[in-house]
Design a protein around this motif. Sequence first.
Motif, PDB file in Angstrom:
ATOM      1  N   PRO A  36      10.868  64.812 -60.777  1.00  0.00           N
ATOM      2  CA  PRO A  36      11.694  63.789 -60.123  1.00  0.00           C
ATOM      3  C   PRO A  36      11.178  63.396 -58.745  1.00  0.00           C
ATOM      4  O   PRO A  36      11.344  62.238 -58.329  1.00  0.00           O
ATOM      5  CB  PRO A  36      13.079  64.451 -60.029  1.00  0.00           C
ATOM      6  CG  PRO A  36      12.839  65.919 -60.171  1.00  0.00           C
ATOM      7  CD  PRO A  36      11.644  66.061 -61.047  1.00  0.00           C
ATOM      8  N   ILE A  37      10.518  64.335 -58.037  1.00  0.00           N
ATOM      9  CA  ILE A  37       9.944  64.003 -56.739  1.00  0.00           C
ATOM     10  C   ILE A  37       8.838  62.964 -56.910  1.00  0.00           C
ATOM     11  O   ILE A  37       8.787  61.942 -56.208  1.00  0.00           O
ATOM     12  CB  ILE A  37       9.382  65.262 -56.051  1.00  0.00           C
ATOM     13  CG1 ILE A  37      10.523  66.145 -55.552  1.00  0.00           C
ATOM     14  CG2 ILE A  37       8.452  64.894 -54.882  1.00  0.00           C
ATOM     15  CD1 ILE A  37      11.349  65.535 -54.431  1.00  0.00           C
ATOM     16  N   PHE A  38       7.947  63.212 -57.859  1.00  0.00           N
ATOM     17  CA  PHE A  38       6.855  62.264 -58.101  1.00  0.00           C
ATOM     18  C   PHE A  38       7.404  60.909 -58.530  1.00  0.00           C
ATOM     19  O   PHE A  38       6.928  59.857 -58.082  1.00  0.00           O
ATOM     20  CB  PHE A  38       5.911  62.804 -59.175  1.00  0.00           C
ATOM     21  CG  PHE A  38       5.188  64.058 -58.785  1.00  0.00           C
ATOM     22  CD1 PHE A  38       4.888  64.328 -57.455  1.00  0.00           C
ATOM     23  CD2 PHE A  38       4.801  64.992 -59.742  1.00  0.00           C
ATOM     24  CE1 PHE A  38       4.219  65.490 -57.081  1.00  0.00           C
ATOM     25  CE2 PHE A  38       4.124  66.143 -59.383  1.00  0.00           C
ATOM     26  CZ  PHE A  38       3.831  66.397 -58.056  1.00  0.00           C
ATOM     27  N   SER A  39       8.402  60.937 -59.404  1.00  0.00           N
ATOM     28  CA  SER A  39       8.974  59.684 -59.902  1.00  0.00           C
ATOM     29  C   SER A  39       9.576  58.859 -58.766  1.00  0.00           C
ATOM     30  O   SER A  39       9.312  57.651 -58.635  1.00  0.00           O
ATOM     31  CB  SER A  39      10.047  59.984 -60.954  1.00  0.00           C
ATOM     32  OG  SER A  39      10.658  58.796 -61.402  1.00  0.00           O
ATOM     33  N   GLU A  40      10.378  59.506 -57.908  1.00  0.00           N
ATOM     34  CA  GLU A  40      10.997  58.789 -56.788  1.00  0.00           C
ATOM     35  C   GLU A  40       9.943  58.269 -55.812  1.00  0.00           C
ATOM     36  O   GLU A  40      10.051  57.154 -55.294  1.00  0.00           O
ATOM     37  CB  GLU A  40      11.977  59.711 -56.058  1.00  0.00           C
ATOM     38  CG  GLU A  40      13.237  60.014 -56.840  1.00  0.00           C
ATOM     39  CD  GLU A  40      14.205  60.840 -56.012  1.00  0.00           C
ATOM     40  OE1 GLU A  40      14.410  60.507 -54.822  1.00  0.00           O
ATOM     41  OE2 GLU A  40      14.752  61.839 -56.541  1.00  0.00           O
ATOM     42  N   LEU A  75       1.319  65.647 -52.078  1.00  0.00           N
ATOM     43  CA  LEU A  75       2.756  65.884 -51.974  1.00  0.00           C
ATOM     44  C   LEU A  75       3.078  67.365 -52.126  1.00  0.00           C
ATOM     45  O   LEU A  75       3.885  67.918 -51.362  1.00  0.00           O
ATOM     46  CB  LEU A  75       3.492  65.066 -53.042  1.00  0.00           C
ATOM     47  CG  LEU A  75       3.492  63.553 -52.831  1.00  0.00           C
ATOM     48  CD1 LEU A  75       4.001  62.836 -54.073  1.00  0.00           C
ATOM     49  CD2 LEU A  75       4.325  63.169 -51.618  1.00  0.00           C
ATOM     50  N   ARG A  76       2.446  68.008 -53.101  1.00  0.00           N
ATOM     51  CA  ARG A  76       2.673  69.446 -53.268  1.00  0.00           C
ATOM     52  C   ARG A  76       2.265  70.195 -52.000  1.00  0.00           C
ATOM     53  O   ARG A  76       3.004  71.069 -51.514  1.00  0.00           O
ATOM     54  CB  ARG A  76       1.854  69.976 -54.448  1.00  0.00           C
ATOM     55  CG  ARG A  76       2.324  69.511 -55.813  1.00  0.00           C
ATOM     56  CD  ARG A  76       1.585  70.282 -56.898  1.00  0.00           C
ATOM     57  NE  ARG A  76       1.874  69.769 -58.223  1.00  0.00           N
ATOM     58  CZ  ARG A  76       1.107  68.889 -58.864  1.00  0.00           C
ATOM     59  NH1 ARG A  76       0.002  68.437 -58.292  1.00  0.00           N
ATOM     60  NH2 ARG A  76       1.432  68.473 -60.068  1.00  0.00           N
ATOM     61  N   SER A  77       1.102  69.868 -51.453  1.00  0.00           N
ATOM     62  CA  SER A  77       0.606  70.552 -50.256  1.00  0.00           C
ATOM     63  C   SER A  77       1.547  70.346 -49.081  1.00  0.00           C
ATOM     64  O   SER A  77       1.773  71.264 -48.285  1.00  0.00           O
ATOM     65  CB  SER A  77      -0.799  70.039 -49.903  1.00  0.00           C
ATOM     66  OG  SER A  77      -1.720  70.362 -50.915  1.00  0.00           O
ATOM     67  N   TRP A  78       2.107  69.146 -48.970  1.00  0.00           N
ATOM     68  CA  TRP A  78       3.005  68.858 -47.848  1.00  0.00           C
ATOM     69  C   TRP A  78       4.195  69.807 -47.882  1.00  0.00           C
ATOM     70  O   TRP A  78       4.560  70.393 -46.858  1.00  0.00           O
ATOM     71  CB  TRP A  78       3.486  67.412 -47.901  1.00  0.00           C
ATOM     72  CG  TRP A  78       4.268  67.039 -46.680  1.00  0.00           C
ATOM     73  CD1 TRP A  78       3.821  66.425 -45.550  1.00  0.00           C
ATOM     74  CD2 TRP A  78       5.677  67.297 -46.449  1.00  0.00           C
ATOM     75  NE1 TRP A  78       4.837  66.283 -44.639  1.00  0.00           N
ATOM     76  CE2 TRP A  78       5.981  66.809 -45.159  1.00  0.00           C
ATOM     77  CE3 TRP A  78       6.680  67.889 -47.192  1.00  0.00           C
ATOM     78  CZ2 TRP A  78       7.260  66.896 -44.603  1.00  0.00           C
ATOM     79  CZ3 TRP A  78       7.961  67.988 -46.651  1.00  0.00           C
ATOM     80  CH2 TRP A  78       8.240  67.488 -45.373  1.00  0.00           C
ATOM     81  N   PHE A  79       4.814  69.950 -49.054  1.00  0.00           N
ATOM     82  CA  PHE A  79       6.000  70.798 -49.154  1.00  0.00           C
ATOM     83  C   PHE A  79       5.672  72.254 -48.839  1.00  0.00           C
ATOM     84  O   PHE A  79       6.433  72.926 -48.135  1.00  0.00           O
ATOM     85  CB  PHE A  79       6.621  70.683 -50.540  1.00  0.00           C
ATOM     86  CG  PHE A  79       7.494  69.473 -50.705  1.00  0.00           C
ATOM     87  CD1 PHE A  79       8.786  69.458 -50.204  1.00  0.00           C
ATOM     88  CD2 PHE A  79       7.014  68.342 -51.337  1.00  0.00           C
ATOM     89  CE1 PHE A  79       9.597  68.328 -50.338  1.00  0.00           C
ATOM     90  CE2 PHE A  79       7.806  67.209 -51.478  1.00  0.00           C
ATOM     91  CZ  PHE A  79       9.096  67.202 -50.977  1.00  0.00           C
ATOM     92  N   TYR A  80       4.546  72.756 -49.337  1.00  0.00           N
ATOM     93  CA  TYR A  80       4.199  74.148 -49.076  1.00  0.00           C
ATOM     94  C   TYR A  80       3.864  74.377 -47.606  1.00  0.00           C
ATOM     95  O   TYR A  80       4.245  75.398 -47.021  1.00  0.00           O
ATOM     96  CB  TYR A  80       3.023  74.576 -49.966  1.00  0.00           C
ATOM     97  CG  TYR A  80       3.428  74.874 -51.379  1.00  0.00           C
ATOM     98  CD1 TYR A  80       4.223  75.986 -51.684  1.00  0.00           C
ATOM     99  CD2 TYR A  80       3.022  74.047 -52.434  1.00  0.00           C
ATOM    100  CE1 TYR A  80       4.603  76.255 -52.989  1.00  0.00           C
ATOM    101  CE2 TYR A  80       3.398  74.322 -53.744  1.00  0.00           C
ATOM    102  CZ  TYR A  80       4.192  75.414 -54.014  1.00  0.00           C
ATOM    103  OH  TYR A  80       4.572  75.681 -55.298  1.00  0.00           O
TER     104      TYR A  80
END
Length: 241
Positions: A36-40, A75-80
């Motif tokens: 859902p994160i990628f979709s949004e 996006l994954r890297s940002w959250f981590y």
Amino acid sequence: MGASWTTDDQKKWLQSKHSGFQKAQLQCLVQQFWPPIFSEWFQQWPEELENTTEPLNEEQQKVLGRRIEARKGKLRSWFYRYQSLTDRRGGCSTQFSKSITRIIGSNTQGSRGPSAVELFMQTDEQFKADIVQLKSEEALHSKDPEFQKEIASKAKELCKRRADETAANLEALRNPDDEARIRAIDGLSGMFGDLLESVYQLTGWHASVYVGGPDSRINNDIRVYSYHHGQCLSGGIFAKL
């Protein structure tokens, strides 16, 4: 965080999703968090190719696909990275919040280890060079049967080990020693402060919480704490009074 590639609006949007990422981490549901994160994200900021017109040809579709995958990686890297920074600032209140969340979701269902394919991705250096050309399943299946069997066995062992570790950690959380109880009590302020602020942001409501119980530091006499969010009649902010 992410200032080199995000706009202000994108950064604010990412930060607004951080609490959901924390919850997903603590409940071992990170894989369900991403779709859902990628979709949004792509609905608001579609990935595009410069100087192209629709429809895209086959080569352009491949280029666009690689850009989309690269963006997902960012996006994954940002959250981590953002979580790592938050953990360093959070101190004991962060750890106590994690404990609470683990107990609420107290099961080992989501505590799986890596699959055989995932373990292969982590252990085979050549795979990093092949990642653009081959899907992980195809890369693993290209190895000889004995290698595949070995990887599957190791992955199964890791799954069991992780489930056992999770069960042991949950047992320790449910039966804390005196030192752990004191750390938890000391972490209440930060946890309830975050909770009441979240309630306010979601609803516009202010709230108060009262907690109490025996405290070993005062011979198990009853100690009571109260936590408040908002302003008193004089205009003072409760947290600063």
